[in-house]
Design a protein around this motif. Structure first.
Motif, PDB file in Angstrom:
ATOM      1  N   THR A 123       0.853  -1.182   0.000  1.00 59.31           N
ATOM      2  CA  THR A 123       0.000   0.000   0.000  1.00 59.31           C
ATOM      3  C   THR A 123       0.892   1.236   0.000  1.00 59.31           C
ATOM      4  O   THR A 123       2.036   1.182   0.445  1.00 59.31           O
ATOM      5  CB  THR A 123      -0.916   0.023   1.238  1.00 59.31           C
ATOM      6  OG1 THR A 123      -0.116   0.025   2.404  1.00 59.31           O
ATOM      7  CG2 THR A 123      -1.860  -1.172   1.261  1.00 59.31           C
ATOM      8  N   GLU A 158      -1.872  10.701  -7.495  1.00 50.73           N
ATOM      9  CA  GLU A 158      -1.847   9.278  -7.162  1.00 50.73           C
ATOM     10  C   GLU A 158      -3.206   8.591  -7.267  1.00 50.73           C
ATOM     11  O   GLU A 158      -3.284   7.407  -7.545  1.00 50.73           O
ATOM     12  CB  GLU A 158      -1.312   9.084  -5.727  1.00 50.73           C
ATOM     13  CG  GLU A 158       0.122   9.530  -5.528  1.00 50.73           C
ATOM     14  CD  GLU A 158       1.130   8.614  -6.199  1.00 50.73           C
ATOM     15  OE1 GLU A 158       0.781   7.479  -6.569  1.00 50.73           O
ATOM     16  OE2 GLU A 158       2.289   9.039  -6.358  1.00 50.73           O
ATOM     17  N   SER A 184      -5.019   8.394 -11.613  1.00 52.09           N
ATOM     18  CA  SER A 184      -4.487   7.038 -11.801  1.00 52.09           C
ATOM     19  C   SER A 184      -5.162   6.365 -12.989  1.00 52.09           C
ATOM     20  O   SER A 184      -6.355   6.565 -13.231  1.00 52.09           O
ATOM     21  CB  SER A 184      -4.732   6.205 -10.532  1.00 52.09           C
ATOM     22  OG  SER A 184      -4.342   4.868 -10.754  1.00 52.09           O
ATOM     23  N   VAL A 203      -8.224   2.894  -7.700  1.00 51.86           N
ATOM     24  CA  VAL A 203      -7.457   3.077  -6.464  1.00 51.86           C
ATOM     25  C   VAL A 203      -8.419   2.951  -5.286  1.00 51.86           C
ATOM     26  O   VAL A 203      -9.427   3.663  -5.226  1.00 51.86           O
ATOM     27  CB  VAL A 203      -6.768   4.463  -6.417  1.00 51.86           C
ATOM     28  CG1 VAL A 203      -5.959   4.612  -5.121  1.00 51.86           C
ATOM     29  CG2 VAL A 203      -5.868   4.668  -7.626  1.00 51.86           C
ATOM     30  N   SER A 205      -3.438  -5.899  -1.389  1.00 50.40           N
ATOM     31  CA  SER A 205      -2.678  -5.066  -2.311  1.00 50.40           C
ATOM     32  C   SER A 205      -1.720  -5.902  -3.150  1.00 50.40           C
ATOM     33  O   SER A 205      -1.561  -5.676  -4.353  1.00 50.40           O
ATOM     34  CB  SER A 205      -1.907  -4.005  -1.521  1.00 50.40           C
ATOM     35  OG  SER A 205      -1.223  -3.145  -2.391  1.00 50.40           O
ATOM     36  N   ALA A 249      -2.633  -6.675  -7.198  1.00 46.60           N
ATOM     37  CA  ALA A 249      -1.767  -5.584  -7.669  1.00 46.60           C
ATOM     38  C   ALA A 249      -1.999  -5.224  -9.131  1.00 46.60           C
ATOM     39  O   ALA A 249      -1.864  -4.066  -9.525  1.00 46.60           O
ATOM     40  CB  ALA A 249      -0.300  -5.942  -7.439  1.00 46.60           C
ATOM     41  N   THR A 299      -4.773  -0.295  -7.106  1.00 45.92           N
ATOM     42  CA  THR A 299      -3.756   0.247  -6.206  1.00 45.92           C
ATOM     43  C   THR A 299      -4.448   0.539  -4.883  1.00 45.92           C
ATOM     44  O   THR A 299      -5.569   1.051  -4.882  1.00 45.92           O
ATOM     45  CB  THR A 299      -3.178   1.560  -6.782  1.00 45.92           C
ATOM     46  OG1 THR A 299      -2.583   1.287  -8.045  1.00 45.92           O
ATOM     47  CG2 THR A 299      -2.132   2.158  -5.840  1.00 45.92           C
TER      48      THR A 299
END
Length: 106
Positions: free
Chosen positions: A3, A14, A18, A22, A45, A49, A53
């Protein structure tokens, strides 16, 4: 992928910008349930993956983001897709429930 900590300063880059979904974990150091779900979120996470995110926002240090999204109770998980909140889950839950919920909304 572990994370990642996200702040008021880099939230847009972020999370909102993205190219993949997320999941943002709004938490605080004094929150027991937040600490309970942290290891599960780390595992999820890693496991998801390629699909999502997982980011963490400390609401005590990042009050702008917390107030922007109306965070009043924690832990609060909000899934962002294409820069917008798509789903949210309030409160702690076992890893199996957290992962099942996340997979159902991705």
């Amino acid at each position: 992928m572990p994370t990642k900590a996200v702040t008021d300063a880099n939230f847009s880059d972020e999370v909102l910008n993205s190219d993949k979904p997320v999941l943002v974990d709004f938490w605080a150091d004094w929150c027991g349930p937040c600490k309970m779900i942290a290891p599960a979120l780390e595992e999820i996470s890693e496991e998801l993956a390629d699909k999502v995110t997982i980011a963490k926002v400390d609401i005590m240090e990042n009050t702008d983001i917390a107030s922007q999204f109306g965070v009043q109770s924690i832990p609060l998980l909000i899934l962002f897709k294409d820069g917008k909140p798509a789903a949210q889950k309030l409160g702690a839950a076992p890893k199996s429930q957290l992962k099942g919920w996340l997979e159902s909304v991705l």
